[in-house]
Structure formats: C-alpha cells, structure tokens
Design a protein around this motif. Structure first.
Motif, mmCIF file in Angstrom:
data_model
loop_
_atom_site.group_PDB
_atom_site.id
_atom_site.type_symbol
_atom_site.label_atom_id
_atom_site.label_comp_id
_atom_site.label_asym_id
_atom_site.label_seq_id
_atom_site.Cartn_x
_atom_site.Cartn_y
_atom_site.Cartn_z
ATOM 1 N N GLU A 63 -7.023 16.076 -3.299
ATOM 2 C CA GLU A 63 -5.952 16.274 -2.315
ATOM 3 C C GLU A 63 -4.710 15.434 -2.620
ATOM 4 O OE1 GLU A 63 -6.017 18.501 -0.018
ATOM 5 O OE2 GLU A 63 -8.097 19.127 -0.298
ATOM 6 N N GLU A 64 -4.775 14.634 -3.737
ATOM 7 C CA GLU A 64 -3.638 13.808 -4.165
ATOM 8 C C GLU A 64 -3.150 12.881 -3.044
ATOM 9 O OE1 GLU A 64 -0.604 16.267 -5.807
ATOM 10 O OE2 GLU A 64 -1.851 16.996 -7.465
ATOM 11 N N VAL A 65 -4.089 12.111 -2.512
ATOM 12 C CA VAL A 65 -3.756 11.185 -1.425
ATOM 13 C C VAL A 65 -3.231 9.880 -2.035
ATOM 14 C CG1 VAL A 65 -4.603 9.922 0.582
ATOM 15 C CG2 VAL A 65 -5.518 12.200 0.050
ATOM 16 N N SER A 66 -1.929 9.659 -1.929
ATOM 17 C CA SER A 66 -1.308 8.421 -2.406
ATOM 18 C C SER A 66 -1.354 7.374 -1.287
ATOM 19 C CB SER A 66 0.131 8.677 -2.822
ATOM 20 O OG SER A 66 0.878 9.106 -1.691
ATOM 21 N N GLY A 67 -0.765 6.204 -1.525
ATOM 22 C CA GLY A 67 -0.753 5.172 -0.507
ATOM 23 C C GLY A 67 0.008 5.588 0.731
ATOM 24 N N ALA A 68 1.166 6.203 0.526
ATOM 25 C CA ALA A 68 1.968 6.651 1.670
ATOM 26 C C ALA A 68 1.218 7.710 2.478
ATOM 27 C CB ALA A 68 3.303 7.209 1.177
ATOM 28 N N MET A 127 0.828 -1.209 0.000
ATOM 29 C CA MET A 127 0.000 0.000 0.000
ATOM 30 C C MET A 127 0.865 1.263 0.000
ATOM 31 S SD MET A 127 -3.067 1.143 2.616
ATOM 32 C CE MET A 127 -4.230 -0.102 2.124
ATOM 33 N N GLU A 128 2.023 1.201 0.644
ATOM 34 C CA GLU A 128 2.875 2.398 0.733
ATOM 35 C C GLU A 128 3.247 2.944 -0.644
ATOM 36 O OE1 GLU A 128 3.963 -0.165 4.323
ATOM 37 O OE2 GLU A 128 3.343 -0.430 2.254
ATOM 38 N N ASN A 129 3.362 2.065 -1.638
ATOM 39 C CA ASN A 129 3.801 2.471 -2.971
ATOM 40 C C ASN A 129 2.644 2.736 -3.937
ATOM 41 O OD1 ASN A 129 6.505 2.107 -2.188
ATOM 42 N ND2 ASN A 129 6.371 -0.094 -2.596
ATOM 43 N N TRP A 130 1.421 2.754 -3.431
ATOM 44 C CA TRP A 130 0.258 2.958 -4.303
ATOM 45 C C TRP A 130 0.227 4.385 -4.852
ATOM 46 C CZ3 TRP A 130 -4.556 0.417 -1.562
ATOM 47 C CH2 TRP A 130 -4.411 -0.979 -1.641
ATOM 48 N N SER A 131 -0.260 4.489 -6.080
ATOM 49 C CA SER A 131 -0.519 5.811 -6.654
ATOM 50 C C SER A 131 -1.875 6.313 -6.158
ATOM 51 C CB SER A 131 -0.532 5.719 -8.182
ATOM 52 O OG SER A 131 -1.623 4.912 -8.611
ATOM 53 N N VAL A 132 -2.199 7.562 -6.500
ATOM 54 C CA VAL A 132 -3.498 8.139 -6.119
ATOM 55 C C VAL A 132 -4.627 7.308 -6.724
ATOM 56 C CG1 VAL A 132 -4.989 10.172 -6.318
ATOM 57 C CG2 VAL A 132 -2.536 10.459 -5.885
ATOM 58 N N GLU A 133 -4.451 6.884 -7.976
ATOM 59 C CA GLU A 133 -5.503 6.120 -8.657
ATOM 60 C C GLU A 133 -5.713 4.756 -7.995
ATOM 61 O OE1 GLU A 133 -8.584 6.345 -10.923
ATOM 62 O OE2 GLU A 133 -7.060 7.931 -10.887
ATOM 63 N N GLN A 134 -4.647 4.129 -7.547
ATOM 64 C CA GLN A 134 -4.781 2.847 -6.853
ATOM 65 C C GLN A 134 -5.512 3.013 -5.524
ATOM 66 O OE1 GLN A 134 -0.512 1.897 -7.106
ATOM 67 N NE2 GLN A 134 -1.076 -0.067 -8.055
#
Length: 468
Positions: free
Chosen positions: A28-33, A1-8
């Motif tokens: 808000e561009e919330v990625s996995g990290a 999950m840490e490496n997920w993109s916003v779309e993932q």
C-alpha cells in the motif's frame, strides 16, 4: 517520522514486533506521512488482527502526543536557555529531555485490563498460584512494551512504577511485605525470556554485545545443541601454521572489535578459531596472563571462555554445570557437614522470606554451589569469596549478596584481577571450572577434591567422584 520512506516505516514495524504487517504496508506504499494520517477505518483495512490494530494505533497516538509535548518542551528549553545559557546546554539538555520522557511515562501509566480469569482471581483477593502469577506477569510485560513503544529494556524506575501500581491496586499480592522484590524479579526475568531468542532487533543485539556475550544465542547454537563438530571444522579450514603478519592482522582485528559496542560475533568466532594455535602456545609457555588477555581480550567474555573450553575438550561446560547443580543441590544441602555452615544458615533465613518456586530453586542452587568445598573438606577461600575481598591468585569467584534477588553479583577473578562479570551461580561455577583448563592453571591441593568432583561429572568418566 513524517519524512520517513516506506522502507523506514517497515523497519520501524519490525523493531516493534509488528513484522507481519510489513508486506501489506509495502504493497500500500505507506510512508511516514501516510502512517501518521491513518484513521481507525484505514487501520482496520490494513491490519487483520485486532491486537496488532490496537498496538499500531497506540504507537501512532503516543508519537503524536510525544511530538506535541516535545514541541512545548523545546519552546520552554529555548526560553530557559536564553535566560540561563550556562545551565541548559550539551549534556544537560540531553539529560533534561530524558528526564522529561521518564516523568511523562510515569504520569501516564495505568495497569492493563486483565483477562476475565485473572480478574476473577484478583477479585477473590487470594494469593494466585504459580501459573496465574505467570499470566499476570505476561500481561504486565506486554503492557510495558506497549508503553515503551516496543522497547524490551525498561529501566529500574519503570519496573518500580509498574510493580508499585500492581501492589497498590491489589495489596494482598504483597505477601508479608516481601512481594515487591518477587514481582519485580519475575517481571525482569520475563523481559529476559522474551529477549533471549531475538536475533533481528537492533536494540537487543546491541545490548547483548555490550555485555560481552550472546547469552540466548549461545545456548541455542553453540551449547544447547552441542555443535562442537562444526567448530572443529572451522578450525581445520585454516592452514595449521599462519605467517606472523597474518596472525598479527587477526589479533589487531580482534582488539579493535572488542572495543566496539556492536560486535560481529560470527567473525569473532572465526578469528578466535584461526588464532587458537598461537594462543595455546602462549598459555603452554606460561606467558603472563595479562599479555594473553591483551592480545585476546574476548577471553574475558563468558561466551568465549566456554567456547574455548569446548574447542579443547568437545564438552559443553555450561550445559553440564546446569545439570550438576540441578541434580546435586538438594543432596548437598541435606548433608550433615553443611548444617551449621554460615552459607546454609543464610540460605534458611532467606528461604523463609520467599514463596516463589523459581526463586527458591535459584537460592538452593546458589547455596549448593558455594557449599561444595565444605562438603569435601576443602579450603572455601580458594573457591569463592562471599561478601569478602578476593585473596587467592588462582581462579576464584567473588560473590556479593548471594541470596538477594535484586542485588546478587558474581565475578571470576584470576591473579586477584577481575576477568569477567557473570549472570548467576551456574554461569559462575562453569566459568571457574573452565578457567583452570583454558588457562592451564594447576589446581591447588586445598581445592583439588572439589574440582575433581566437578570435572569427573563434566567429562562423564565411568566412575565419577561422589559426594562424601
């Protein structure tokens, strides 16, 4: 999950029924990290609804707990694999992880905090009425989904864990020792109800395809709304006669698609439409059934069997069968001719063990279905083999444990070979009637009156056959 993109991350939210949050997370561009770094204050700013806040924080917490637990488990596995390399490897390792996850779920489960009105009823230690039972089941289903991280497919052990927890906390819900099966059945039915309208969840679609039909989508699109005109329109879009090579291409595609676990049902419908002419010709020419099913394996799926019947007759066989059983079941069970029948005796014994309204209705409809040949003085062995081996070559139902809420099984047999597994008595009866027409099989004289009664109601003839 840490490496997920916003779309993932957005896809992950959709799979857990949090699709409403996607626009804000994209903005808000919330990625996995970033997702794993969210604290309570950030979640409150991102998410308006308190319920969504609670679910999101719980999912993040569960992931972090699983991650830490999995890291320690991995270390143990690596240590063990150095000592016992032949034991922990490949499939064994996979099952080892799966077992650990189940045990972790078991040890962590606790009943939800029920709403005030439910708490009041439970505090009185009185058996709840039908509406209150539904309320309890709804909260248990929502709570299980939360524990399962959004999955709508609990396994049998997880159903058992939840129902046992409920009955241990409130023993009075276990009426006469039969409450466990009723609560488990109601909980499973609730999950089915929640899954039925879902069309954009990958896990739900994969499992619907796996079992050979899209039950909820079928009733909504093809049967309940009776769109046979659209189906006919699709047939007429193709030329009446196709070249052999083109037809072979369609048949090859259908066979390849049938082997997949996730099928393109829209394309299956289209290609079944295109190939209907050659299929009907094979059937009218008395081609062996095994050859027909080898070329068109989707006829083994109840959904396609009903659809083929609809293409031929413009009638929704499933919808009509539901209506028939609901209207006639009480009348059939009240007839003197069936009073001493073993099916009726078995029904009466099982009715005493249950009080749930839906379960009682289901049992009565099942009994009415199985008693139809007895009503008309027909040979019941040509209609259904109940807890027995199928002996008839014509279409016949195999029924096991018909009144067991947990282990009843229905299947359609033709030429003593299983054609399809069926969900319940309604689908079974519809499949039996459809099979005679779809495969152009003459009805045996010893079952003619029963089939004539059913078909007269399905096709809405002016003077339908009536019960004796």
């Amino acid at each position: 999950m840490e490496n997920w993109s916003v779309e993932q991350v957005c896809n992950w939210l959709k799979q857990r029924n949090l699709g409403e949050l996607v626009p804000k997370f994209r903005e808000e561009e919330v990625s996995g990290a970033a997702l794993l770094a969210l604290n309570d204050r950030m979640v409150q700013q991102l998410v308006k609804k308190i319920g969504h806040q609670a679910v999101l924080m719980d999912l993040i917490k569960k992931y972090q707990q699983e991650k830490s637990g999995l890291e320690s488990l991995t270390y143990c596995c690596e240590t063990a694999s150095q000592k016992f390399p032949e034991v922990i490897s490949g499939k064994n390792l996979k099952s080892f992880f799966a077992r650990h996850k189940t045990l972790q779920w078991t040890s962590s489960y606790a009943l939800p905090d029920f709403p005030y009105d439910v708490k009041c009823i439970l505090a009185e230690k009185k058996s709840p009425d039908h509406s209150m039972r539904i309320r309890i089941i709804e909260f248990l289903q929502a709570d299980m989904t939360k524990y399962l991280e959004g999955s709508l497919y609990p396994n049998s052990q997880q159903y058992n864990i939840v129902v046992n927890a409920l009955l241990q906390a409130y023993p009075f819900l276990d009426e006469d020792g039969n409450g466990f099966l009723l609560w488990k059945r109601a909980l499973k039915d609730r999950f089915k109800y929640v899954r039925r309208p879902i069309e954009d969840d990958e896990q739900v679609l994969r499992n619907k395809c796996k079992f050979g039909h899209r039950r909820g989508q079928t009733r909504k699109s093809s049967f309940a709304e009776n769109k046979h005109d659209d189906v006919q329109g699709q047939v007429e879009e193709e030329p009446a006669h196709l070249k052999g090579s083109t037809m072979d291409f369609h048949i090859k595609w259908l066979n390849q698609e049938y082997m997949k676990t996730q099928r393109n049902w829209e394309e299956v419908d289209n290609r079944m439409n295109v190939t209907i002419e050659i299929r009907r010709k094979m059937i009218s020419d008395k081609a062996p059934l095994k050859d027909i099913l080898r070329l068109f394996p989707f006829l083994r799926c109840p959904y396609q069997l009903f659809r083929e019947f609809q293409l031929l007759t413009h009638m929704d066989i499933y919808k009509k069968t539901v209506e028939i059983l609901e209207i006639y079941s009480e009348n059939i069970l009240s007839l003197y001719a069936v009073r001493n029948n073993p099916i009726n005796i078995m029904l009466q014994e099982n009715l005493k063990q249950h009080t749930e309204e839906d379960v009682l209705k289901y049992m009565k409809m099942t009994a009415a279905c199985l008693l139809l040949p007895e009503v008309f003085g027909d040979d019941s062995s040509l209609f259904a083999a109940v807890n027995e081996e199928v002996k008839a070559a014509t279409p016949v139902l195999e029924v096991k444990n018909p009144f067991s809420v947990n282990s009843c099984e229905f299947a359609l047999y033709i030429e003593r070979e299983e054609l399809a597994q069926l969900d319940d008595c309604t689908m079974a009866l519809a499949a039996l009637v459809a099979a005679f027409r779809v495969f152009n099989i003459p009805c045996p004289k010893r079952i003619h009156r029963t089939l004539n009664f059913l078909e007269s109601l399905v096709f809405e003839v002016r003077n339908p056959a009536s019960l004796p």
